[in-house]
Design an enzyme around this catalytic site. Structure first.
Site, PDB file in Angstrom:
ATOM      1  N   GLY A 212       0.979  -1.079   0.158  1.00  0.00           N
ATOM      2  CA  GLY A 212      -0.034   0.252  -0.064  1.00  0.00           C
ATOM      3  C   GLY A 212       0.937   1.105   0.022  1.00  0.00           C
ATOM      4  N   ASN A 213       0.207   2.384   0.372  1.00  0.00           N
ATOM      5  CA  ASN A 213       1.020   3.547   0.465  1.00  0.00           C
ATOM      6  C   ASN A 213       0.352   4.507   1.379  1.00  0.00           C
ATOM      7  OD1 ASN A 213      -0.852   5.530  -1.078  1.00  0.00           O
ATOM      8  ND2 ASN A 213      -0.358   4.107  -2.630  1.00  0.00           N
ATOM      9  N   HIS A 214       1.085   5.688   1.776  1.00  0.00           N
ATOM     10  CA  HIS A 214       0.762   6.422   2.737  1.00  0.00           C
ATOM     11  C   HIS A 214      -0.482   7.524   2.332  1.00  0.00           C
ATOM     12  CE1 HIS A 214       3.621   5.017   5.679  1.00  0.00           C
ATOM     13  NE2 HIS A 214       4.362   5.343   4.981  1.00  0.00           N
TER      14      HIS A 214
END
Ligand code: CTP
Length: 403
Positions: A212-214
């Site tokens: 995923g990512n932030h």
């Protein structure tokens, strides 16, 4: 959320039996999120008390040009009241008050304030059935409409006289919905459908792990709210976030992976007027997803990744009527890379974030962007809250449609 939320509503009450219903009307305005101030003609105080209305509106109620309690005369400034209001409602509007307003006969605070108000004014007339259709009343309605005011038609039913017919003040719920509909119909993006992607995507590795990512999703959600606030019908396709939105103009479609986001977007893309890709979509995903939790074994572990579908690229490829806005997050050669993305993805506008800018990027409340249009016109913007950047983006949409 009602379009009345945050609006300053000035309620002018004149002296008819329907004045008793204004207590409910004030409550409904407050419930819709409006700020309410009430002014009354002297005669209306026989039908409903100022105390009731000040309690419900949480504001003082005015009914004369000055207060002279305790010998300290204080002028009730009808000009300030008129200018404070985003909209004014005269309910009930008696035949007498209507007639005086047509002629500018300003012998009470309600009429003086009406003459000072620059905002839209709505009248909810209330009178007996024969008075309602009298040529004098009909002529007054025509005159008020010619001044740019709005008449909320009286309803039909039992009247205070014992007769039955048209003349009852519209029910408070109907007054509210008349005004809401009128405001909604005049919003600049009314009739436009905007597809927005937001948030991260999660690409599964096994049943419990993902890449995923932030991204918090805040930018996309703020764009959705800004567009909905101006009347657009918004389809917000979002990856996993902690954000919620409660707005009848926004349809939220929750997705997890980039493939889910691609599929959800393409159910709507053909028919939308605008598409804005604010999501931080994963560029790669695991080539295979393990059906069981992967056990720890070897010291090194390699996951083979494959490219995801580029949603924005697919929008550009299929573009017909859509005004297409993309984002670019760059760390070097920002302008050149962004220009290349405009061409590659067939965009009308790109919103460039540079991670070199203080205050820009993931999990921040602020953003500093540069707009680049398809003719490569470059417009650097100041550091702003994400809400303000969202408004700037939606202003580009308005400029495109000239609304
Ligand atoms: N985007 C998308 N689908 C993807 C990847 C990106 O819709 N699979 C959209 C993003 O929402 C954003 C724009 O494309 O509006 C730019 O994404 P970005 O990752 O910066 O650019 P890429 O084209 O993926 O190029 P690179 O990662 O090489 O910079």
């Amino acid at each position: 959320m009602s379009v009345l939320s945050g609006k300053n509503v000035l309620l002018g009450i004149s002296g008819g039996i329907a004045a008793y219903k204004t207590a409910s009307l004030v409550r409904l305005f407050i419930k819709a999120g409006a700020h309410v101030q009430v002014i009354m003609t002297p005669a209306s105080k026989d039908f409903v008390t100022p105390l009731t209305l000040s309690t419900l509106s949480k504001n003082p109620v005015y009914s004369s040009f000055y207060n002279d309690e305790e010998q300290e005369a204080e002028w009730n400034n009808h000009v300030d009241l008129g200018l404070w209001a985003d909209l004014m409602v005269i309910a009930p509007a008696t035949a007498n008050t209507l007639s005086k307003m047509v002629n500018g006969n300003c012998d009470n605070l309600v009429i003086a304030t009406y003459l000072s108000a620059k905002c839209p004014v709505y009248f909810a007339p209330a009178m007996d059935l024969d008075m309602y259709i009298h040529p004098s009343t009909v002529q007054n309605f025509t005159a008020l409409k010619s001044f740019g005011n709005f008449i909320i038609p009286a309803e039909t039913g039992d009247l205070a006289s014992g007769l039955s017919g048209q003349g009852r003040m519209a029910e408070p719920e109907n007054i509210i919905s008349f005004i809401e509909t009128d405001i909604e119909n005049k919003l600049p993006l009314k009739g436009k459908t905007i597809l927005i992607t937001a948030g991260p995507t999660y690409e599964a590795i096994d049943p419990v792990r993902f890449i995923g990512n932030h991204s918090s999703g805040k930018m996309g959600f703020d764009i959705a709210k800004s567009a909905a606030h101006l009347g657009a019908s918004v389809i917000l396709v979002t990856g996993p976030t902690n954000l919620e939105v409660n707005n009848i103009f926004i349809t939220v479609i929750n997705v997890v992976s980039s493939q889910d986001m691609y599929d959800a977007c393409h159910r709507y893309y053909n028919d939308v007027d605008v598409a804005i890709a604010a999501a931080a979509v994963a560029d790669y995903r695991p080539k295979t997803i393990a059906s069981q939790k992967i056990k720890k074994a070897a010291d090194n572990f390699v996951i083979e990744l494959e490219k995801t579908q580029d949603i924005l690229y697919s929008f550009g490829l299929q573009k017909k009527q859509q005004f297409l806005i993309g984002f670019a997050l760059e760390t070097e050669n920002e302008i050149e890379n962004a220009k290349a993305k405009i061409q590659k993805k067939n965009l009308d506008l790109i919103v460039l974030n540079s991670l070199q800018d203080e205050g820009a990027g993931f999990r921040k409340e602020t953003n500093k962007v540069t707009f680049i249009d398809k003719n490569f016109k470059i417009e650097p913007m100041l550091l702003k809250s994400k809400e303000a950047v969202a408004d700037d983006i939606i202003n580009k949409v308005r400029a495109y449609f000239d609304v």
